[in-house]
Design an enzyme around this catalytic site. Structure first.
Site, PDB file in Angstrom:
ATOM      1  N   ASP A   1      48.890  -3.908  44.165  1.00 43.79           N
ATOM      2  CA  ASP A   1      47.722  -3.053  44.365  1.00 43.79           C
ATOM      3  C   ASP A   1      46.529  -3.925  44.759  1.00 43.79           C
ATOM      4  O   ASP A   1      46.589  -5.157  44.730  1.00 43.79           O
ATOM      5  CB  ASP A   1      47.408  -2.275  43.082  1.00 43.79           C
ATOM      6  CG  ASP A   1      46.485  -1.076  43.303  1.00 43.79           C
ATOM      7  OD1 ASP A   1      46.097  -0.828  44.461  1.00 43.79           O
ATOM      8  OD2 ASP A   1      46.140  -0.413  42.305  1.00 43.79           O
ATOM      9  N   LYS A   2      45.439  -3.251  45.103  1.00 44.08           N
ATOM     10  CA  LYS A   2      44.176  -3.883  45.464  1.00 44.08           C
ATOM     11  C   LYS A   2      43.061  -3.230  44.680  1.00 44.08           C
ATOM     12  O   LYS A   2      43.101  -2.034  44.408  1.00 44.08           O
ATOM     13  CB  LYS A   2      43.929  -3.693  46.971  1.00 44.08           C
ATOM     14  CG  LYS A   2      42.669  -4.346  47.523  1.00 44.08           C
ATOM     15  CD  LYS A   2      41.418  -3.495  47.570  1.00 44.08           C
ATOM     16  CE  LYS A   2      41.483  -2.178  48.221  1.00 44.08           C
ATOM     17  NZ  LYS A   2      40.160  -1.468  48.233  1.00 44.08           N
ATOM     18  N   HIS A   3      42.050  -4.016  44.307  1.00 42.47           N
ATOM     19  CA  HIS A   3      40.855  -3.442  43.687  1.00 42.47           C
ATOM     20  C   HIS A   3      39.634  -3.997  44.376  1.00 42.47           C
ATOM     21  O   HIS A   3      39.518  -5.203  44.590  1.00 42.47           O
ATOM     22  CB  HIS A   3      40.775  -3.760  42.191  1.00 42.47           C
ATOM     23  CG  HIS A   3      39.520  -3.239  41.561  1.00 42.47           C
ATOM     24  ND1 HIS A   3      39.388  -1.913  41.171  1.00 42.47           N
ATOM     25  CD2 HIS A   3      38.328  -3.826  41.295  1.00 42.47           C
ATOM     26  CE1 HIS A   3      38.172  -1.729  40.683  1.00 42.47           C
ATOM     27  NE2 HIS A   3      37.509  -2.870  40.755  1.00 42.47           N
ATOM     28  N   SER A   4      38.701  -3.109  44.722  1.00 47.88           N
ATOM     29  CA  SER A   4      37.426  -3.510  45.284  1.00 47.88           C
ATOM     30  C   SER A   4      36.334  -3.296  44.243  1.00 47.88           C
ATOM     31  O   SER A   4      36.372  -2.310  43.494  1.00 47.88           O
ATOM     32  CB  SER A   4      37.104  -2.677  46.534  1.00 47.88           C
ATOM     33  OG  SER A   4      35.753  -2.840  46.918  1.00 47.88           O
TER      34      SER A   4
ATOM     35  N   THR B   1      37.198   6.088  46.128  1.00 48.79           N
ATOM     36  CA  THR B   1      38.403   6.436  46.891  1.00 48.79           C
ATOM     37  C   THR B   1      38.868   7.858  46.585  1.00 48.79           C
ATOM     38  O   THR B   1      39.272   8.597  47.487  1.00 48.79           O
ATOM     39  CB  THR B   1      39.524   5.424  46.592  1.00 48.79           C
ATOM     40  OG1 THR B   1      39.086   4.126  47.012  1.00 48.79           O
ATOM     41  CG2 THR B   1      40.797   5.772  47.340  1.00 48.79           C
TER      42      THR B   1
ATOM     43  N   ARG C   1      28.973   1.611  27.562  1.00 44.56           N
ATOM     44  CA  ARG C   1      28.245   0.608  28.343  1.00 44.56           C
ATOM     45  C   ARG C   1      27.254   1.266  29.294  1.00 44.56           C
ATOM     46  O   ARG C   1      26.148   0.759  29.511  1.00 44.56           O
ATOM     47  CB  ARG C   1      29.234  -0.244  29.152  1.00 44.56           C
ATOM     48  CG  ARG C   1      30.049  -1.210  28.311  1.00 44.56           C
ATOM     49  CD  ARG C   1      31.210  -1.769  29.116  1.00 44.56           C
ATOM     50  NE  ARG C   1      30.753  -2.347  30.369  1.00 44.56           N
ATOM     51  CZ  ARG C   1      31.438  -2.298  31.514  1.00 44.56           C
ATOM     52  NH1 ARG C   1      32.600  -1.684  31.567  1.00 44.56           N
ATOM     53  NH2 ARG C   1      30.957  -2.858  32.598  1.00 44.56           N
TER      54      ARG C   1
ATOM     55  N   SER D   1      37.425  -4.117  31.874  1.00 43.44           N
ATOM     56  CA  SER D   1      37.478  -2.734  32.344  1.00 43.44           C
ATOM     57  C   SER D   1      38.359  -2.605  33.580  1.00 43.44           C
ATOM     58  O   SER D   1      39.243  -1.740  33.656  1.00 43.44           O
ATOM     59  CB  SER D   1      36.064  -2.235  32.652  1.00 43.44           C
ATOM     60  OG  SER D   1      36.090  -0.922  33.162  1.00 43.44           O
TER      61      SER D   1
ATOM     62  N   LYS E   1      43.118  -1.398  33.377  1.00 39.16           N
ATOM     63  CA  LYS E   1      43.749  -0.294  34.108  1.00 39.16           C
ATOM     64  C   LYS E   1      44.832  -0.809  35.053  1.00 39.16           C
ATOM     65  O   LYS E   1      45.881  -0.189  35.213  1.00 39.16           O
ATOM     66  CB  LYS E   1      42.685   0.496  34.881  1.00 39.16           C
ATOM     67  CG  LYS E   1      41.671   1.190  33.991  1.00 39.16           C
ATOM     68  CD  LYS E   1      40.744   2.101  34.775  1.00 39.16           C
ATOM     69  CE  LYS E   1      39.722   1.364  35.597  1.00 39.16           C
ATOM     70  NZ  LYS E   1      38.667   0.737  34.766  1.00 39.16           N
ATOM     71  N   LYS E   2      44.571  -1.941  35.711  1.00 35.97           N
ATOM     72  CA  LYS E   2      45.560  -2.490  36.643  1.00 35.97           C
ATOM     73  C   LYS E   2      46.786  -3.001  35.899  1.00 35.97           C
ATOM     74  O   LYS E   2      47.916  -2.827  36.359  1.00 35.97           O
ATOM     75  CB  LYS E   2      44.926  -3.612  37.467  1.00 35.97           C
ATOM     76  CG  LYS E   2      43.820  -3.130  38.399  1.00 35.97           C
ATOM     77  CD  LYS E   2      44.308  -2.079  39.385  1.00 35.97           C
ATOM     78  CE  LYS E   2      43.230  -1.627  40.347  1.00 35.97           C
ATOM     79  NZ  LYS E   2      43.687  -0.536  41.240  1.00 35.97           N
TER      80      LYS E   2
END
Length: 440
Positions: free
Chosen positions: A82-85, A122, A170, A185, A189-190
């Site tokens: 996967d990818k996270h931005s 997204t 937060r 955080s 999740k990933k």
């Protein structure tokens, strides 16, 4: 020995290093009720001021991961990635990256979020597609990942629930900016998604949450070290957000931009370079490619051959969207009532863009949320956004507005004009400012 949350809080308040057991028990208390919201808030504030060591960050991330279900994809016949931005404006990379990777045999169970502040989400983009469900049950999610090779959905209730608790705290206690808490955080999740590899797109510049390269590098380093320390092979690119990444900003408009990209009708140069570079990193990390160069060739072929477009169309249809969405996009994406150009006020070179300001203009149009309960208008935003270095005059549009009424169109025009500054030349910001390789 009886667990006392206040002792953990006091230890961190006084600058002590917490043990993995202390952190795990404290986070587990969110679900059991042994830790109150007030105590969670105090813990967040203590971490904000005292920070956490890398081992503490790993322990916090794992504890948050283990607060809910951890997905298992061992039945699949290929790598899972996967990818996270970290968030930007005109950043629709996920819409192309997932199907491109699927087309070269990498499964992508992408669990994404909604817009935050000035950055687009997204999930909000996919909500522009009629019928597409961003919250399928687990059985459908797994089925789509297996059949299409990718599925882009939202976080389920049982995936890292401790993160939801701590994030909401937060958000209202002034502790959002803590790199330790941001790291946990994102990665909890990933890790809960059961990935084998992860690439991070850490933004830097006027449209990023971390506006300076130094702060962006600190965040990227923390994410890479903690992810690898937690057993997830992870690398990162630090990419430029001193101007919108795509020429479109706004949910439906970014979907249109993504489909045009996949089909080859229109491909923004900066967007293409970031997307394919991230894909190539994943291809190498998963072992599908032997080198970044080989990975780049594979992903370019997946895009140019149409195989990525086919994967995108299959995913959209399998998650409830129109079967002919790619072919008949105009019939399915609603247009805004008002579409008009925004012109420069004088002649010059676009020397600076307040990219955050462009993102907030999209929010003001109705394309984002001022409060968590706000409904989003998926029709609104900008396209034909010019980038740094473009030569303009009073007869040349710097952007095209898509608005729902005259009042919001006028406000957006004022905002986007304020976001663009003309001069004699533009800075040469590197598109990819740094690369951080996996640490194991």
């Amino acid at each position: 020995m009886v667990f006392l949350p206040q002792e953990v809080i006091a230890n961190k308040r006084d600058g002590r290093v917490l043990s993995a057991d202390e952190i795990a028990t404290f986070i587990a208390g969110f679900g059991s009720g042994s830790v109150s919201h007030a105590q969670a808030a105090a813990f967040a504030m203590a971490v904000y001021f005292r920070d956490m060591s890398m081992p503490e960050r790993v322990a916090l991330t794992l504890a948050m991961r283990d607060s809910g279900t951890v997905l298992d994809w061992s039945d699949l016949d290929g790598p899972v990635a996967d990818k996270h931005s970290t968030g930007g404006v005109g950043d629709n990379v996920s819409l192309m990256l997932a199907p491109i990777l699927a087309a070269i045999g990498i499964y992508v169970p992408m669990i994404s979020g909604r817009g935050l502040g000035h950055t687009g989400g997204t999930l909000d983009k996919f909500d522009a597609i009629p019928g597409y469900t961003t919250s399928p049950d687990n059985a459908l999610f797994r089925q789509v990942v297996k059949s299409a090779g990718c599925a882009i959905i939202g976080q389920t209730a049982d995936l890292a629930p401790a993160d939801k608790t701590l994030y909401s705290i937060r958000d209202v206690t002034g502790t959002v900016e803590s790199i330790a808490l941001i790291t946990a955080s994102i990665l909890s999740k990933k890790l809960a998604a059961g990935l084998g590899a992860l690439v991070l797109d850490v933004k830097t510049g006027s449209g990023a949450f971390m506006p300076t390269l130094e702060k962006s590098r600190d965040l990227a380093q923390s994410l890479v070290e903690v992810a690898n320390g937690a057993g997830l092979k992870t690398g990162a690119l630090i990419t430029d957000m001193n101007e919108p990444l795509a020429t479109a900003a706004g949910n439906g408009l970014e979907v249109r931009n993504a489909v045009d990209f996949l089909t080859g009708r229109h491909q923004d140069a900066r967007l293409k370079e970031v997307t394919l570079s991230l894909c190539a990193v994943v291809a190498e990390m998963t072992g599908v490619a032997t080198s970044p160069e080989a990975g780049r060739g594979m992903v370019e072929d997946a895009l140019n051959s149409g195989r990525a477009t086919e994967r995108f169309a299959r995913m959209v249809a399998a998650l409830g969207g129109p079967a002919d969405f790619v072919e008949n996009m105009d019939a399915h994406l609603q247009p805004a009532p008002i579409v008009r150009d925004v012109f420069a006020t004088e002649q010059g070179v676009i020397a600076e863009i307040d990219t955050r300001g462009v993102g907030m203009a999209v929010v003001a149009l109705g394309g984002g949320r001022a409060t968590p309960t706000d409904a989003i208008d998926h029709r609104v935003g900008f396209d034909r956004l010019l980038g740094l270095g473009a030569l303009v005059d009073a007869s040349m549009p710097i952007a095209r507005i898509h608005a729902r009424d005259e009042a919001s169109a006028a406000d957006a025009e004022s905002r986007v004009k304020s976001a663009y500054r003309l001069g004699e030349h533009a800075p040469a910001n590197p598109l990819i400012a740094d690369r951080i390789a996996p640490t194991n």
